[in-house]
Motif scaffolding. Structure first.
Motif, short mmCIF file in Angstrom:
data_model
loop_
_atom_site.label_atom_id
_atom_site.label_comp_id
_atom_site.label_asym_id
_atom_site.label_seq_id
_atom_site.Cartn_x
_atom_site.Cartn_y
_atom_site.Cartn_z
N ALA A 89 -58.04 -79.12 39.02
CA ALA A 89 -57.13 -79.74 39.98
C ALA A 89 -56.54 -81.06 39.48
CB ALA A 89 -57.86 -79.96 41.31
N ASP A 90 -56.95 -81.52 38.31
CA ASP A 90 -56.52 -82.83 37.82
C ASP A 90 -55.05 -82.90 37.43
OD1 ASP A 90 -59.68 -83.41 36.15
OD2 ASP A 90 -59.07 -83.80 38.22
N GLY A 91 -54.53 -81.87 36.80
CA GLY A 91 -53.16 -81.93 36.31
C GLY A 91 -52.22 -81.03 37.08
N PRO A 92 -50.94 -81.24 36.89
CA PRO A 92 -49.96 -80.38 37.56
C PRO A 92 -49.98 -78.96 36.98
CG PRO A 92 -48.86 -81.85 36.04
CD PRO A 92 -50.30 -82.25 36.06
N ARG A 93 -49.63 -78.01 37.80
CA ARG A 93 -49.54 -76.61 37.36
C ARG A 93 -48.06 -76.24 37.35
NH1 ARG A 93 -54.52 -73.33 40.12
NH2 ARG A 93 -56.15 -74.74 39.42
N LEU A 94 -47.44 -76.43 36.21
CA LEU A 94 -46.00 -76.19 36.06
C LEU A 94 -45.78 -74.91 35.27
CD1 LEU A 94 -44.91 -79.83 35.17
CD2 LEU A 94 -44.99 -78.74 37.43
N ILE A 95 -44.89 -74.06 35.76
CA ILE A 95 -44.62 -72.78 35.13
C ILE A 95 -43.13 -72.68 34.82
CG2 ILE A 95 -44.67 -70.27 35.44
CD1 ILE A 95 -47.02 -70.68 37.37
N ASP A 96 -42.79 -72.59 33.53
CA ASP A 96 -41.40 -72.40 33.11
C ASP A 96 -40.96 -70.97 33.44
OD1 ASP A 96 -41.45 -74.95 32.07
OD2 ASP A 96 -41.51 -74.31 29.97
N PHE A 97 -39.73 -70.83 33.91
CA PHE A 97 -39.15 -69.51 34.14
C PHE A 97 -37.94 -69.36 33.23
CE2 PHE A 97 -36.80 -66.07 35.85
CZ PHE A 97 -37.71 -65.25 36.50
N TRP A 98 -38.06 -68.47 32.25
CA TRP A 98 -37.02 -68.23 31.25
C TRP A 98 -36.35 -66.89 31.51
CZ3 TRP A 98 -35.83 -71.68 27.38
CH2 TRP A 98 -36.73 -72.72 27.18
N MET A 99 -35.10 -66.78 31.09
CA MET A 99 -34.37 -65.51 31.16
C MET A 99 -33.56 -65.37 29.89
SD MET A 99 -31.58 -64.16 33.96
CE MET A 99 -32.77 -63.77 35.23
N SER A 100 -33.46 -64.14 29.41
CA SER A 100 -32.62 -63.93 28.23
C SER A 100 -31.18 -64.30 28.60
CB SER A 100 -32.70 -62.48 27.75
OG SER A 100 -32.04 -61.62 28.65
N ARG A 101 -30.49 -64.93 27.69
CA ARG A 101 -29.11 -65.39 27.93
C ARG A 101 -28.21 -64.21 28.30
NH1 ARG A 101 -26.81 -70.14 26.70
NH2 ARG A 101 -28.62 -70.71 25.47
N GLU A 102 -28.42 -63.08 27.64
CA GLU A 102 -27.62 -61.89 27.93
C GLU A 102 -27.83 -61.42 29.37
OE1 GLU A 102 -26.90 -57.38 26.21
OE2 GLU A 102 -28.38 -58.67 25.27
N GLN A 103 -29.07 -61.40 29.82
CA GLN A 103 -29.37 -61.00 31.20
C GLN A 103 -28.80 -62.03 32.18
OE1 GLN A 103 -30.62 -58.16 32.07
NE2 GLN A 103 -30.94 -58.48 34.25
N PHE A 104 -28.87 -63.31 31.82
CA PHE A 104 -28.37 -64.36 32.69
C PHE A 104 -26.87 -64.21 32.93
CE2 PHE A 104 -26.90 -68.75 33.54
CZ PHE A 104 -27.54 -68.92 34.74
N GLU A 105 -26.14 -63.73 31.96
CA GLU A 105 -24.70 -63.52 32.15
C GLU A 105 -24.44 -62.53 33.29
OE1 GLU A 105 -21.94 -65.04 31.03
OE2 GLU A 105 -23.43 -66.45 30.26
N TYR A 106 -25.31 -61.55 33.47
CA TYR A 106 -25.18 -60.59 34.56
C TYR A 106 -25.68 -61.17 35.89
CZ TYR A 106 -24.39 -57.04 31.00
OH TYR A 106 -23.89 -56.32 29.95
N TRP A 107 -26.71 -62.00 35.83
CA TRP A 107 -27.38 -62.47 37.04
C TRP A 107 -27.01 -63.91 37.41
CZ3 TRP A 107 -33.13 -60.62 37.45
CH2 TRP A 107 -33.17 -59.23 37.47
N ARG A 108 -26.02 -64.49 36.80
CA ARG A 108 -25.73 -65.92 37.00
C ARG A 108 -25.33 -66.26 38.43
NH1 ARG A 108 -21.11 -64.36 33.74
NH2 ARG A 108 -19.23 -64.52 34.97
N HIS A 109 -24.94 -65.28 39.21
CA HIS A 109 -24.54 -65.53 40.60
C HIS A 109 -25.66 -65.25 41.59
CE1 HIS A 109 -20.44 -66.19 39.36
NE2 HIS A 109 -20.45 -65.04 38.71
N THR A 110 -26.90 -65.09 41.09
CA THR A 110 -28.00 -64.74 41.99
C THR A 110 -29.10 -65.79 41.98
OG1 THR A 110 -29.10 -63.46 40.25
CG2 THR A 110 -27.64 -62.25 41.73
N HIS A 111 -29.73 -65.93 43.14
CA HIS A 111 -30.95 -66.71 43.26
C HIS A 111 -32.09 -65.70 43.22
CE1 HIS A 111 -34.34 -68.64 45.26
NE2 HIS A 111 -33.83 -69.78 44.80
N LEU A 112 -33.11 -65.98 42.43
CA LEU A 112 -34.22 -65.05 42.23
C LEU A 112 -35.47 -65.57 42.92
CD1 LEU A 112 -33.74 -64.58 38.38
CD2 LEU A 112 -32.67 -63.29 40.24
#
Length: 152
Positions: A89-112
């Motif tokens: 419990a001492d440190g923050p629990r941060l999780i990066d969320f990555w997406m392939s750039r190619e997939q992002f071009e299709y999904w850029r108008h969406t909230h996930l």
């Protein structure tokens, strides 16, 4: 209560990704087993377009990927600051969320929103042995950056 990701794309002021309560609960459990975690969303093979959860750094990202946000699960799904095991419990629990750039071009108008359902997902994703799998629920966004390729 969902957990919204921090904004990581230059020029934007809105979250692109969130976690459902059930996703936060499962991630809290997985953090205790595997340590720091990360997500990668591809358009992919294996499990189609399911978000894959890995120990942080196990999946190598590069210029072909976009960091959509950083999710903070420190407080847990119920918002308590004391969530999780006392020894972690001492440190923050941060999780990066990555997406392939190619997939992002299709999904850029969406909230996930990352959610959890019963059933086994890909053997590569750390939730698989739990008998659950992550999936994406999406909705269209009004304020999505029209030409994201030039912004990142």
């Amino acid at each position: 209560m969902t957990v919204e990701a921090s904004v990581t794309i230059p020029g934007e002021s809105f979250s692109r990704v969130a976690l459902s309560d059930s996703a936060v609960d499962l991630l809290d459990k997985l953090w205790l087993i595997h340590g720091p975690l990360m997500f990668h969303q591809s358009g992919g093979c294996c499990d189609g377009s399911s978000p894959m959860c890995y120990p942080a750094g196990e999946f190598i990202t590069a210029e072909a990927d976009v960091l959509l946000g950083v999710l903070d699960i420190t407080a847990g799904a119920d918002g308590r600051a004391d969530a999780g095991a006392a020894d972690d419990a001492d440190g923050p629990r941060l999780i990066d969320f990555w997406m392939s750039r190619e997939q992002f071009e299709y999904w850029r108008h969406t909230h996930l929103t990352v959610d959890v359902v019963q059933g086994r997902g890909s053997g590569f994703s750390v939730e698989s042995p739990e008998g659950k799998r992550f999936l994406i629920r999406s909705r269209l966004m009004d304020q999505a950056t029209p030409d994201i390729a030039s912004a990142i």
